[in-house]
Design a protein around this motif. Structure first.
Motif, PDB file in Angstrom:
ATOM      1  N   GLU A 473       0.841  -1.197   0.000  1.00 30.05           N
ATOM      2  CA  GLU A 473       0.000   0.000   0.000  1.00 30.05           C
ATOM      3  C   GLU A 473       0.880   1.252   0.000  1.00 30.05           C
ATOM      4  O   GLU A 473       1.383   1.673   1.032  1.00 30.05           O
ATOM      5  CB  GLU A 473      -0.907   0.016   1.225  1.00 30.05           C
ATOM      6  N   ALA A 474       1.023   1.831  -1.154  1.00 30.89           N
ATOM      7  CA  ALA A 474       1.815   3.055  -1.262  1.00 30.89           C
ATOM      8  C   ALA A 474       0.949   4.301  -1.177  1.00 30.89           C
ATOM      9  O   ALA A 474       1.469   5.409  -1.033  1.00 30.89           O
ATOM     10  CB  ALA A 474       2.587   3.060  -2.586  1.00 30.89           C
ATOM     11  N   HIS A 475      -0.369   4.119  -1.248  1.00 27.72           N
ATOM     12  CA  HIS A 475      -1.260   5.277  -1.318  1.00 27.72           C
ATOM     13  C   HIS A 475      -2.407   5.158  -0.307  1.00 27.72           C
ATOM     14  O   HIS A 475      -3.010   4.094  -0.167  1.00 27.72           O
ATOM     15  CB  HIS A 475      -1.850   5.413  -2.727  1.00 27.72           C
ATOM     16  N   ASP A 476      -2.717   6.259   0.360  1.00 29.71           N
ATOM     17  CA  ASP A 476      -3.881   6.301   1.254  1.00 29.71           C
ATOM     18  C   ASP A 476      -5.172   6.362   0.457  1.00 29.71           C
ATOM     19  O   ASP A 476      -6.221   5.945   0.932  1.00 29.71           O
ATOM     20  CB  ASP A 476      -3.797   7.512   2.187  1.00 29.71           C
ATOM     21  N   LYS A 477      -5.092   6.899  -0.750  1.00 28.99           N
ATOM     22  CA  LYS A 477      -6.256   6.919  -1.638  1.00 28.99           C
ATOM     23  C   LYS A 477      -5.791   6.536  -3.034  1.00 28.99           C
ATOM     24  O   LYS A 477      -5.289   7.369  -3.799  1.00 28.99           O
ATOM     25  CB  LYS A 477      -6.906   8.314  -1.646  1.00 28.99           C
ATOM     26  N   ALA A 478      -5.948   5.272  -3.358  1.00 28.70           N
ATOM     27  CA  ALA A 478      -5.457   4.754  -4.634  1.00 28.70           C
ATOM     28  C   ALA A 478      -6.540   4.789  -5.700  1.00 28.70           C
ATOM     29  O   ALA A 478      -7.739   4.723  -5.399  1.00 28.70           O
ATOM     30  CB  ALA A 478      -4.960   3.324  -4.447  1.00 28.70           C
ATOM     31  N   ASP A 479      -6.124   4.907  -6.951  1.00 24.27           N
ATOM     32  CA  ASP A 479      -7.072   4.780  -8.056  1.00 24.27           C
ATOM     33  C   ASP A 479      -7.544   3.334  -8.185  1.00 24.27           C
ATOM     34  O   ASP A 479      -8.676   3.067  -8.571  1.00 24.27           O
ATOM     35  CB  ASP A 479      -6.406   5.204  -9.377  1.00 24.27           C
ATOM     36  N   MET A 480      -6.651   2.435  -7.853  1.00 28.35           N
ATOM     37  CA  MET A 480      -6.921   1.023  -8.118  1.00 28.35           C
ATOM     38  C   MET A 480      -6.262   0.139  -7.066  1.00 28.35           C
ATOM     39  O   MET A 480      -5.121   0.369  -6.678  1.00 28.35           O
ATOM     40  CB  MET A 480      -6.372   0.675  -9.511  1.00 28.35           C
ATOM     41  N   LEU A 481      -7.015  -0.830  -6.591  1.00 32.21           N
ATOM     42  CA  LEU A 481      -6.482  -1.887  -5.728  1.00 32.21           C
ATOM     43  C   LEU A 481      -6.524  -3.182  -6.531  1.00 32.21           C
ATOM     44  O   LEU A 481      -7.592  -3.616  -6.957  1.00 32.21           O
ATOM     45  CB  LEU A 481      -7.303  -2.039  -4.452  1.00 32.21           C
ATOM     46  N   ILE A 482      -5.364  -3.792  -6.750  1.00 28.49           N
ATOM     47  CA  ILE A 482      -5.309  -5.069  -7.463  1.00 28.49           C
ATOM     48  C   ILE A 482      -5.155  -6.180  -6.439  1.00 28.49           C
ATOM     49  O   ILE A 482      -4.238  -6.160  -5.607  1.00 28.49           O
ATOM     50  CB  ILE A 482      -4.138  -5.109  -8.458  1.00 28.49           C
TER      51      ILE A 482
END
Length: 585
Positions: A473-482
């Motif tokens: 998890e590099a982002h607190d608000k991601a565009d996409m979770l794979i």
């Protein structure tokens, strides 16, 4: 000089294709290169096209490469089937014997080398694979002596003369290639590796080694692709530690034998694939009802029925979780790398005994038979937990006419377990519903009490299992979770930097436990992403459906592949890009 390349050897099954790849990769592994190998083969003993694709790099890699730099061909079919993978400037090294030709329009450079002729002149055509290794080594700028220890390891038992002949074949292959090669070929000289000593192994061997390290001493099993290597490894190793392997008449016998051994106090496992898992279902229910520890490895392959025995698929997910009739507590674990397969196998035995439940270790063909570089294993991490097994303590004397309360209702749902023959440990064991002493009972009150007791185990387990989701998890608000499972991990990890470079914020989770489902951990990841993309090798999106059943998720996009082949990085990358381009993400 380059820091990675992709090499493939192909031909007919039975003419040394596997050994060619093995010798080539072992030598490079011993130089300290990272490798990832995947073998395509037919479900027959001899004949039919087979190939072994190996990725070599100076950095850690855990996926097949999209393209191909070097193709070593023992027949024309290999060129016809695989040439489309060759990158610009790619090279084909083929046996002159069959008059090799690249299809019209191919941009590959063809080098014809008389593998068979050279080998025959040295004594036997069987050594043509060694000639091919030598030709490949010449192209890569490798020295012949890096193969010496590998050849000795493989052929030492056949005598020094055989070792010398095989080394001569490698040298002749190198010399001949140097004569036919020109300056027009691309630069395939690899950067120097770090020289570190690492293992290079398939997932099945890691599972078998994990079983051995985890204290398993008995394995009843029936051979089946792609699980057989677990059995074959333990046939050789278990006797050295006082254990044994028995080939049973079928998977039903294998599963019930494993239950019997565990009941007697011997850690035991069995391993199979989808068809065998189907046969084990009633016995898995017996393990759950009698609260006897049981470890099963299911190496998923193409189904249904006999299906595609030697091809990749992830379609047993629902069968493992919901296949048994009735309701029992069970655990389904899913390692995502060869290294995890080792440690998770040890943990599977600990969970099975601590919670007295059946544990299914789920893999897929690409993980079970794919070969990866593995860092040295840390055996100090191995801990044995046998749970509430009373292994010698003096039990209190029983009142006349009573049995030991083997199924005593407890706060955590786990009762004390005793070995057969222990004084004052007499109890009844049956597959029908029973009371605390094991005696059959159809009392509604008892039924509810025993069901509640058994199912309560999952509540405790779900909170205790270490790292049920491998998070990136590099982002607190991601565009996409794979999200993925098993062997898709390395492929997904490879394409994330490419997606990030394109402007997408991407998080990644690899599920390592499917049942009980790690709802809290997965939900937390879902809450940090605008959309969820699930990558899996099946036609019905089983993992995505499992996600919908256990979490609150508004939108899931599935990337599915069920043609028998594992995902290539580019396939996942382009489909993720399409989702973004069309405004779905």
């Amino acid at each position: 000089m380059i820091n990675q390349l992709s090499w493939k050897v192909g031909g007919q099954q039975g003419e040394g294709i596997e050994s060619t790849g093995e010798i080539f990769s072992m030598a490079l592994n011993r130089q300290g290169y990272y490798l990832y190998g995947y073998r395509h083969f037919s479900s027959r003993i001899k004949g039919g096209h087979t190939n072994n694709k190996i990725r070599v790099s100076t950095f850690e890699t855990n996926s097949i490469s999209d393209d191909l730099d070097i193709l070593v061909a023992f027949d024309q079919e290999t060129i016809d089937v695989n040439h489309h993978e060759l990158s610009q400037g790619g090279v084909v090294i083929a046996d002159s014997k069959f008059g090799p030709a690249v299809p019209e329009g191919s941009h590959a450079t063809l080098f014809s080398v008389p593998f068979t002729e050279i080998a025959t002149e040295l004594g036997t055509s069987l050594m043509k694979n060694m000639v091919a290794v030598g030709a490949s080594a010449s192209l890569l700028g490798l020295k012949a002596d890096i193969f010496q220890s590998v050849v000795e390891h493989i052929f030492a038992k056949k005598g020094e003369a055989v070792v010398a002949k095989n080394m001569k074949a490698i040298q002749e292959g190198m010399a001949h290639f140097e004569n036919v090669a020109t300056d027009s070929i691309g630069d395939y000289i690899l950067d120097e590796a770090d020289g570190m000593n690492r293992m290079f192994m398939i997932g099945n061997d890691a599972i078998a080694l994990g079983a051995l390290a985890g204290g398993a001493r008995f394995m009843p099993a029936y051979p089946i692709t792609p699980a057989s290597e677990i059995m074959e490894y333990l046939i050789k190793k278990l006797p050295e530690y006082g254990g044994t392997v028995i080939q049973t008449e079928d998977e039903i016998a294998a599963c019930t034998m494993a239950i019997g051994a565990n009941y007697a106090g011997v850690r035991s496992l069995t391993a199979s694939a989808g068809p065998g898992l189907s046969l084990m279902m009633e016995a898995i229910g017996l393990s759950g009802m009698t609260e006897t520890p049981l470890v099963i490895v299911d190496t998923q392959r193409g189904g249904p029925s006999t299906g595609l025995p030697t091809k990749q698929e992830q379609s047993d997910i629902f069968a493992m979780i919901y296949g048994t009739h009735g309701e029992i507590p069970k655990v389904v674990m899913a390692p995502s790398s060869v290294e995890e397969a080792f440690y998770d196998t040890v943990e599977a035995f600990n969970i099975a005994e601590e919670y007295q439940v059946p544990v299914i270790l789920m893999t897929d063909l690409a993980l079970s038979l794919g070969k990866q570089t593995v860092n040295p294993l840390d055996f100090s991490k191995i801990h044995i937990n046998r749970g509430k097994l009373d292994n010698g303590e003096v039990l209190p004397e029983l009142d006349k006419g009573t049995y030991f309360k083997r199924y005593e209702v407890t706060e955590d749902g786990i009762s004390k377990r005793v070995l057969p023959g222990m004084k004052h440990g007499l109890h009844h064991v049956t597959g029908v519903e029973h009371n605390e002493q094991g005696k059959p009972s159809e009392s509604p009150e008892n039924r509810k009490a025993q069901m509640d007791k058994r199912m309560k185990k999952l509540d405790h387990l779900a909170k205790k299992f270490p790292n049920p989701v491998l998070k990136n998890e590099a982002h607190d608000k991601a565009d996409m979770l794979i999200l993925g499972v098993n062997s898709t991990r390395g492929t997904i990890e490879e394409i994330i930097p490419r997606l990030e470079k394109d402007g997408l914020k991407v998080n990644h989770g690899q599920l390592r436990m499917l049942h009980p489902f790690p709802t809290e951990e997965v939900q937390d990841m879902i809450n940090k992403a605008r959309k969820v993309v699930v990558v899996e090798n099946n036609a019905t999106a089983q993992l995505a459906q499992l996600l919908k059943m256990n979490t609150e998720v508004s939108g899931i996009e599935s990337i599915l592949k069920y043609d028998g082949n594992p995902f290539l990085p580019a396939e996942i990358y382009h489909q993720c890009k399409e989702l973004f381009a069309y405004g779905n993400v």
